[in-house]
Scaffold this motif. Structure first.
Motif, PDB file in Angstrom:
ATOM      1  N   CYS A  42      38.479  32.387  44.359  1.00 20.87           N
ATOM      2  CA  CYS A  42      37.684  33.610  44.466  1.00 20.87           C
ATOM      3  C   CYS A  42      36.215  33.278  44.221  1.00 20.87           C
ATOM      4  CB  CYS A  42      38.195  34.587  43.409  1.00 20.87           C
ATOM      5  SG  CYS A  42      37.241  36.092  43.270  1.00 20.87           S
ATOM      6  N   SER A  44      34.318  34.794  42.329  1.00 20.04           N
ATOM      7  CA  SER A  44      34.073  34.906  40.889  1.00 20.04           C
ATOM      8  C   SER A  44      34.315  33.576  40.177  1.00 20.04           C
ATOM      9  CB  SER A  44      34.984  35.966  40.265  1.00 20.04           C
ATOM     10  OG  SER A  44      34.772  37.204  40.896  1.00 20.04           O
ATOM     11  N   HIS A  64      42.240  33.196  39.284  1.00 21.79           N
ATOM     12  CA  HIS A  64      42.922  34.436  38.924  1.00 21.79           C
ATOM     13  C   HIS A  64      43.653  35.057  40.123  1.00 21.79           C
ATOM     14  CE1 HIS A  64      38.796  36.740  39.303  1.00 21.79           C
ATOM     15  NE2 HIS A  64      39.286  36.459  40.475  1.00 21.79           N
ATOM     16  N   GLU A  65      44.105  34.203  41.025  1.00 27.93           N
ATOM     17  CA  GLU A  65      44.943  34.674  42.136  1.00 27.93           C
ATOM     18  C   GLU A  65      46.173  33.764  42.149  1.00 27.93           C
ATOM     19  OE1 GLU A  65      41.575  36.475  45.185  1.00 27.93           O
ATOM     20  OE2 GLU A  65      42.279  34.437  45.559  1.00 27.93           O
ATOM     21  N   CYS A  90      43.791  39.199  37.778  1.00 24.97           N
ATOM     22  CA  CYS A  90      42.557  38.999  37.017  1.00 24.97           C
ATOM     23  C   CYS A  90      42.670  39.310  35.526  1.00 24.97           C
ATOM     24  CB  CYS A  90      41.448  39.860  37.615  1.00 24.97           C
ATOM     25  SG  CYS A  90      41.211  39.561  39.364  1.00 24.97           S
ATOM     26  N   CYS A 163      43.539  39.270  43.736  1.00 25.78           N
ATOM     27  CA  CYS A 163      42.178  39.735  43.436  1.00 25.78           C
ATOM     28  C   CYS A 163      41.591  40.385  44.680  1.00 25.78           C
ATOM     29  CB  CYS A 163      41.279  38.610  42.911  1.00 25.78           C
ATOM     30  SG  CYS A 163      39.577  39.162  42.683  1.00 25.78           S
ATOM     31  N   ARG A 344      39.960  32.550  52.892  1.00 24.87           N
ATOM     32  CA  ARG A 344      40.142  32.249  51.482  1.00 24.87           C
ATOM     33  C   ARG A 344      40.723  30.839  51.347  1.00 24.87           C
ATOM     34  NH1 ARG A 344      37.765  35.603  47.866  1.00 24.87           N
ATOM     35  NH2 ARG A 344      39.135  36.493  46.316  1.00 24.87           N
TER      36      ARG A 344
HETATM   37 ZN   LIG Z   1      38.502  37.375  42.050  1.00 27.75          ZN
END
Ligand SMILES: [Zn+2]
Ligand SMILES: [Zn+2]
Length: 354
Positions: A42, A44, A64-65, A90, A163, A344
């Motif tokens: 991600c 983030s 966090h995925e 997340c 996410c 992604r």
């Molecule tokens: Zn994320």
């Protein structure tokens, strides 16, 4: 008691990610331990690794995925057992007592949820470490179930739903998007491509706003009916006062008026990206004349995340991904900065076990 985890971390804003070993707790009565199979990458992760939000504590383990398989559960866990396919997004905890937590909106917890990484861990007192790692231990209330409809080969594309997927699903549901809605999506990246898929599956007429004409064919394949080149004022004007909802995934600062004027009366422009420099102050006239709103939204609650996974499974939705071994993660970050990914990156965590 703890167990040793092999992960990837960096130790300063300018340092690359590299192998890092650390400890995780053994499952407590309400914990689920899972072997991580895939972890999405991600934006983030990258922002936090580079300390762009000025709150990163190093060493930092992103991710966090997460999709994985349960290996062990605590003595009080009834809902999960070894062998189950599960997911973690997340958040791994929250206060559970504030009004938001009580309404299944843990993402808006008054005490701030415990995020999956770079958050203070209630158990260890240290920081939480994310999914760029071989296994993780999470309270059962924050573990999601991967729907049975997904086959083994679907799992890499499921990871980003945790996410990117929920970040798009939650606002689309909150603002009651469905058949007959006209929805705009600003930006075609990891978030935008999921917004198109989900809004389309909800029955909406979806229009993509992009600055690159090259993205038209792809956007239509994903479910967009129209593509508007946002730097062309003539094209923009054709859509004046016509949208029920516009979801803006662009995090660079830009002029919001270009979008508020495209909203119908009572329409909503929902912002998802946090710009490093503030957007120019919006034209209030655009809001007053038409009772339009500018809103924001962040991920979704645990209950809604499960609902999103079930919805995506039913509609056969998953993210478009490029799988990488963890050893390519620094290169992947470089490519993300150039938007050189459709849409992604997902890490095959098997590469970390070698
Ligand atoms: Zn994320
Ligand atoms: Zn709370």
């Amino acid at each position: 008691m703890t167990s040793t985890v092999q992960g990837y971390a960096n130790d300063s804003a300018t340092a690359p990610l590299k192998p890092y070993r650390f400890e995780r707790r053994d499952p407590l009565p309400h914990d689920v331990q899972l072997d991580i199979l895939y972890c999405g990458v991600c934006h983030s992760d990258l922002h936090t690794a580079k300390n762009e939000w000025k709150n990163t504590v190093y060493p930092f383990v992103p991710g966090h995925e997460i999709v994985g398989r349960v290996t062990k559960v605590g003595s009080a866990v009834k809902a999960f057992k070894a062998g189950d396919l599960v997911a973690v997004g997340c958040m791994v905890d929250s206060c559970r007592e504030c009004p938001s937590c009580k309404e299944h909106l843990e993402q808006y917890c008054d005490q701030m949820p415990t995020f999956t990484y770079n958050s203070s861990d209630k158990h260890s007192g240290k920081m939480t470490y994310g999914g760029y790692s071989t296994h993780i231990v999470v309270d059962e209330n924050y573990v999601l179930r991967v729907p049975k409809e997904y086959k083994e080969e679907d799992l890499p594309g499921v990871a980003p739903l945790l996410c990117a997927g929920i970040t798009m699903y939650s606002p689309l549901r909150h603002w009651k998007i469905g058949k007959g809605s006209k929805v705009g999506v600003v930006g075609l990246g990891g978030l935008g491509h999921m917004a198109i898929k989900i809004a389309h599956a909800l029955g909406a007429h979806v229009v993509l706003f992009t600055t690159s004409p090259g993205k038209t064919a792809d956007a239509k394949k994903l479910g967009a009916k129209d593509v508007v080149i946002s730097k062309n004022p003539e094209e923009m004007k054709k859509h004046l006062k016509s949208f029920d909802f516009i979801i803006d995934t662009v995090s660079a600062d830009h002029n919001l008026d270009n979008y508020t004027e495209l909203l119908k009366r009572d329409g909503v422009l929902c912002l998802i990206g946090v710009p490093e420099h503030q957007h120019p102050s919006p034209n209030i006239g655009n809001l007053i004349f038409g009772r339009r709103s500018i809103a924001g939204s962040i991920i979704g609650g645990i209950k809604e995340t499960q609902e999103m996974l079930d919805f995506c499974a039913k509609h056969k939705l998953k993210a478009e991904i490029e799988m990488i071994p963890i050893q390519k993660i620094n290169e992947a970050y470089e490519r993300m900065l150039k938007s050189d990914v459709k849409y992604r990156f997902v890490i095959d965590i098997a590469s970390l076990r070698k």
